[in-house]
Write an enzyme that holds these catalytic residues in place. Structure first.
Site, PDB file in Angstrom:
ATOM      1  N   TRP A 102       0.861  -1.286  -0.048  1.00 13.74           N
ATOM      2  CA  TRP A 102       0.029   0.056   0.126  1.00 13.74           C
ATOM      3  C   TRP A 102       0.748   1.239   0.021  1.00 13.74           C
ATOM      4  O   TRP A 102       0.418   2.172  -0.735  1.00 13.74           O
ATOM      5  CB  TRP A 102      -1.008  -0.297   1.082  1.00 13.74           C
ATOM      6  CG  TRP A 102      -2.222  -1.034   0.834  1.00 13.74           C
ATOM      7  CD1 TRP A 102      -2.465  -2.236   1.599  1.00 13.74           C
ATOM      8  CD2 TRP A 102      -2.970  -0.776  -0.223  1.00 13.74           C
ATOM      9  NE1 TRP A 102      -3.570  -2.848   0.797  1.00 13.74           N
ATOM     10  CE2 TRP A 102      -3.826  -2.018  -0.045  1.00 13.74           C
ATOM     11  CE3 TRP A 102      -3.329  -0.066  -1.314  1.00 13.74           C
ATOM     12  CZ2 TRP A 102      -4.980  -2.495  -1.166  1.00 13.74           C
ATOM     13  CZ3 TRP A 102      -4.239  -0.472  -2.167  1.00 13.74           C
ATOM     14  CH2 TRP A 102      -5.191  -1.659  -2.105  1.00 13.74           C
ATOM     15  N   ASP A 173      -1.815   6.401   6.553  1.00 17.46           N
ATOM     16  CA  ASP A 173      -2.921   5.590   6.261  1.00 17.46           C
ATOM     17  C   ASP A 173      -3.195   4.503   7.093  1.00 17.46           C
ATOM     18  O   ASP A 173      -2.652   3.318   7.048  1.00 17.46           O
ATOM     19  CB  ASP A 173      -2.214   5.094   4.732  1.00 17.46           C
ATOM     20  CG  ASP A 173      -3.320   3.938   4.005  1.00 17.46           C
ATOM     21  OD1 ASP A 173      -4.538   3.786   4.672  1.00 17.46           O
ATOM     22  OD2 ASP A 173      -3.041   3.339   3.170  1.00 17.46           O
ATOM     23  N   LYS A 197     -12.530  -2.008   6.439  1.00 18.95           N
ATOM     24  CA  LYS A 197     -11.802  -2.728   7.342  1.00 18.95           C
ATOM     25  C   LYS A 197     -12.127  -2.870   8.665  1.00 18.95           C
ATOM     26  O   LYS A 197     -12.552  -3.660   9.168  1.00 18.95           O
ATOM     27  CB  LYS A 197     -10.395  -2.797   6.797  1.00 18.95           C
ATOM     28  CG  LYS A 197      -9.729  -3.414   5.745  1.00 18.95           C
ATOM     29  CD  LYS A 197      -9.004  -2.146   4.840  1.00 18.95           C
ATOM     30  CE  LYS A 197      -8.706  -3.160   3.484  1.00 18.95           C
ATOM     31  NZ  LYS A 197      -7.861  -2.132   2.640  1.00 18.95           N
TER      32      LYS A 197
HETATM   33  C1  LIG Z   1      -7.401  -1.594   1.771  1.00 19.74           C
HETATM   34  C2  LIG Z   1      -6.322  -0.438   1.644  1.00 19.74           C
HETATM   35  C3  LIG Z   1      -6.081   0.545   0.901  1.00 19.74           C
HETATM   36  C4  LIG Z   1      -7.121   0.680  -0.254  1.00 19.74           C
HETATM   37  O1  LIG Z   1      -8.317   1.191   0.076  1.00 19.74           O
HETATM   38  P1  LIG Z   1      -9.612   1.430  -0.771  1.00 19.74           P
HETATM   39  O2  LIG Z   1     -10.653   1.973   0.302  1.00 19.74           O
HETATM   40  O3  LIG Z   1      -9.806   0.194  -1.614  1.00 19.74           O
HETATM   41  O4  LIG Z   1      -8.983   2.607  -1.828  1.00 19.74           O
HETATM   42  C5  LIG Z   1      -5.367   1.425   0.923  1.00 19.74           C
HETATM   43  N1  LIG Z   1      -4.429   1.414   2.090  1.00 19.74           N
HETATM   44  C6  LIG Z   1      -4.319   0.359   2.912  1.00 19.74           C
HETATM   45  C7  LIG Z   1      -3.442   0.173   4.066  1.00 19.74           C
HETATM   46  C8  LIG Z   1      -5.413  -0.773   2.803  1.00 19.74           C
HETATM   47  O5  LIG Z   1      -5.541  -1.711   3.807  1.00 19.74           O
END
Ligand SMILES: *Cc1c(COP(=O)(O)O)cnc(C)c1O
Length: 361
Positions: A102, A173, A197
């Site tokens: 990511w 993030d 998540k």
């Molecule tokens: C799932 C995830 C993303 C992507 O998220 P989207 O909402 O599908 O754009 C980005 N960063 C991390 C750490 C993730 O777990």
């Protein structure tokens, strides 16, 4: 009806109590005679739902008053662009840690908008299994911000500390770790997370941004990609993801009932430790991640004999343990054990793993 233990990395399991409440309120939200999905986002019913959700997440995370909480769309992936579009202009430069899949994507996107310095790169032999040491990186004095990924969802690598960046704003993030344990929000300039998540359904993205960083977008930044637009309009500039916002609010109430983030952290730590212990005690299962930075949320593991992967998944599925297949880039299995995964789910998985090893290995 039989609910399974769903180990999906995202969209992921939601607390059953939350789904039941949503079900009970589906046709008639609190005497309004309509579903939350059918309400105007500007009506007083939805405004109250929105305000209560924001107040609850502020309380849960102890978010200081000089931070805005934005309820947006576009996922974490849109934030990969919005962050540089809104923050990089100050100096034209930003620091990024590269600790997994990511953060790689975040870096690729940021490069469209300015100079990106990768100040910590933990790829070793094509794999990500560690994070930089707390004193093992430089912060560029002229960086507009430093971006990192506290929990790499695919590799199962989590920072056991919050990087110290001095005056350089820290951007995180937190898509796969937000609300899993207490964090000191005041150490961050900006925190963002896709909801699917650990917050609620896909379609909602939460951004927590310090007031002084709401400001200066690059010229030409569209209104929808400008934090100021959403901050000034309290996330109602256009139609927000109303149902996701409502469900997130139910999750926040559920978290408060678990003892808040401290209570949740204790549960999460128990879940993770018991699963890693089971993996480490076995010669059949393996987790490649440095024990100091193993994720509490995403636990990848391989079988000693990869030819047994398909059978493992099939029998696990029959035992009500679903979505354990690992990410294609890592292989093997991955058990995502976010807040909504009950301890009983992890215990059932461990029992299944032991039985599988006993009979098949
Ligand atoms: C799932 C995830 C993303 C992507 O998220 P989207 O909402 O599908 O754009 C980005 N960063 C991390 C750490 C993730 O777990």
């Amino acid at each position: 009806m039989a609910r399974v233990f769903n180990f999906s990395a995202g969209p992921a399991a939601l607390p059953e109590d939350v789904l039941k409440q949503a079900q009970a309120e589906m046709l008639d939200w609190q005497g309004s005679g309509m579903s939350v999905m059918e309400m105007s986002h500007r009506g007083k019913e939805f405004m109250s739902i929105a305000a209560e959700a924001e107040a609850d997440v502020r309380e849960l995370m102890a978010i200081p008053d000089n931070y805005k909480v934005l309820f947006l769309q576009g996922g974490a992936s849109s934030q990969f662009a919005m962050i540089p579009m809104n923050l990089i202009g100050k100096t034209g430069k930003a620091d990024y840690f590269r600790t997994g899949s990511w953060s790689k994507k975040a870096i690729a996107e940021a490069k469209r908008f300015g100079d990106v310095a990768v100040t910590a790169d933990r790829e070793i032999d094509g794999k990500f299994t560690t994070v930089p040491a707390a004193d093992g990186f430089e912060v560029s004095a002229d960086a507009a911000y430093l971006h990192y990924t506290p929990n790499e969802t695919i590799e199962g690598v989590e920072f056991p500390y919050v990087p110290e960046t001095g005056d350089v704003p820290l951007v995180a993030d937190m898509s796969s770790t937000i609300l899993s344990r207490p964090v000191d929000v005041s150490k961050f300039g900006l925190i963002y997370a896709g909801a699917q998540k650990n917050i609620g359904p896909a379609g909602l993205t939460i951004v927590i941004v310090r007031d002084d960083l709401v400001g200066d977008p690059l010229p030409g930044t569209p209104a929808m990609f400008t934090y100021r637009t959403h901050a000034d309009a309290e996330s109602m500039y256009n139609t927000p993801p109303t149902y996701g916002w409502y469900l997130a609010g139910l999750v926040f109430k559920w978290l408060k009932a678990q003892g808040g983030l401290a209570g949740m952290a204790a549960i999460n730590q128990r879940k993770a430790e018991s699963l890693y212990r089971a993996i480490d005690e076995s010669a059949f299962y393996n987790n490649p991640v440095d024990p100091a930075c193993r994720s509490w949320m995403n636990v990848p593991f391989t079988l000693a004999n990869a030819e047994l992967d398909a059978e493992f998944l099939k029998l696990a599925g029959e035992a009500g343990l679903k979505t354990l297949k690992g990410h294609r880039s890592v292989g093997g299995m991955r058990a995502s054990i976010y807040n909504a995964m009950p301890e009983a789910g992890v215990a059932t998985l461990i029992d299944f793993m032991r039985e599988f090893e006993r009979t098949k290995a």
